[in-house]
Scaffold this active site. Sequence first.
Site, short mmCIF file in Angstrom:
data_model
loop_
_atom_site.label_atom_id
_atom_site.label_comp_id
_atom_site.label_asym_id
_atom_site.label_seq_id
_atom_site.Cartn_x
_atom_site.Cartn_y
_atom_site.Cartn_z
N ASN A 42 -7.88 -6.50 0.39
CA ASN A 42 -8.23 -6.85 -0.98
C ASN A 42 -8.73 -8.28 -1.06
OD1 ASN A 42 -5.49 -7.38 -0.40
ND2 ASN A 42 -4.88 -7.32 -2.54
N GLU A 44 -9.45 -11.02 -3.98
CA GLU A 44 -9.25 -11.30 -5.41
C GLU A 44 -10.22 -12.36 -5.91
OE1 GLU A 44 -5.02 -11.97 -5.90
OE2 GLU A 44 -4.66 -9.81 -5.68
N CYS A 53 -10.46 -3.94 -4.22
CA CYS A 53 -9.34 -3.40 -3.45
C CYS A 53 -9.73 -3.18 -1.99
CB CYS A 53 -8.89 -2.06 -4.03
SG CYS A 53 -8.15 -2.16 -5.66
N GLU A 55 -9.37 -0.61 -0.09
CA GLU A 55 -10.00 0.68 0.19
C GLU A 55 -11.51 0.61 -0.05
OE1 GLU A 55 -7.36 0.03 -1.66
OE2 GLU A 55 -5.97 1.71 -1.78
N CYS A 89 -10.15 3.28 -7.12
CA CYS A 89 -10.39 3.62 -5.71
C CYS A 89 -10.38 5.14 -5.51
CB CYS A 89 -9.36 2.95 -4.80
SG CYS A 89 -9.67 1.18 -4.65
N1 THU Z 1 -4.89 -3.30 -4.52
C1 THU Z 1 -5.54 -2.78 -3.43
O1 THU Z 1 -6.21 -3.51 -2.70
N2 THU Z 1 -5.44 -1.46 -3.19
C2 THU Z 1 -4.60 -0.63 -3.85
O2 THU Z 1 -4.51 0.54 -3.49
C3 THU Z 1 -3.84 -1.10 -5.01
C4 THU Z 1 -4.14 -2.48 -5.45
C5 THU Z 1 -4.94 -4.74 -4.76
C6 THU Z 1 -5.74 -5.21 -5.92
C7 THU Z 1 -5.11 -6.56 -6.19
O3 THU Z 1 -5.68 -7.53 -5.34
C8 THU Z 1 -3.67 -6.37 -5.81
O4 THU Z 1 -3.64 -5.23 -4.97
C9 THU Z 1 -2.71 -6.19 -6.97
O5 THU Z 1 -3.14 -5.18 -7.80
#
Ligand code: THU
Length: 126
Positions: A42, A44, A53, A55, A89
Site C-alpha cells: 500500500n 498512502e 492498496c 492488491e 479492490c
Molecule cells: N489496505 C490495503 O492495502 N489493502 C487492503 O486489503 C485493505 C486496506 C491499506 C489501505 C491503507 O493504506 C491502509 O491499508 C489502511 O486502510
Amino acid sequence: MNYDVLIEKAQEAMENAYVKYSNFKVGAALLTRSGKVYTGCNVENSSFGATICAERVAFTKAISEGEREFEAIAVASSLKGFTYPCGICRQFMSEWGLDIKLITKSGDEVRVHTIGELLPEAFVEF
Ligand code: THU
C-alpha cells in the site's frame, strides 16, 4: 506455485509499504497464469483518498507490463486474523476474473477464496 511461497512474497512486499498515515502495512503477491509473480504494497497519500492498496498496486504493475491472465493473489498484513481486500479492490480484481484465487493466512490456517466468492453478484460487464 506453492501458495506458502506466494504468501511469503506478500509478507516481504509488505515491508516496502508507505504508511505514513495509518501505519498499517499490507503486502500482496500476484501470480500470473504463466507463473510470474508481481508484488505490491500500500502507498498512502496526504490526500487520503489517493491512497492505493497493495492488491491494486500488484495488479497495475502486472497489467502495465502486459499481463492479462491471473491465477492467484496472496495478501498479508500485520493483522492477527485474516487480511481481506477492501470493496474497491474486490471490484478492481473482479475485472480480471472471478475465478482468481485470493489467499490469506492467519497463524497456520490458509484460506483460499475466489474473487467471485468475495464479490457475490459482481458487476463485470455492461
Ligand atoms: N489496505 C490495503 O492495502 N489493502 C487492503 O486489503 C485493505 C486496506 C491499506 C489501505 C491503507 O493504506 C491502509 O491499508 C489502511 O486502510
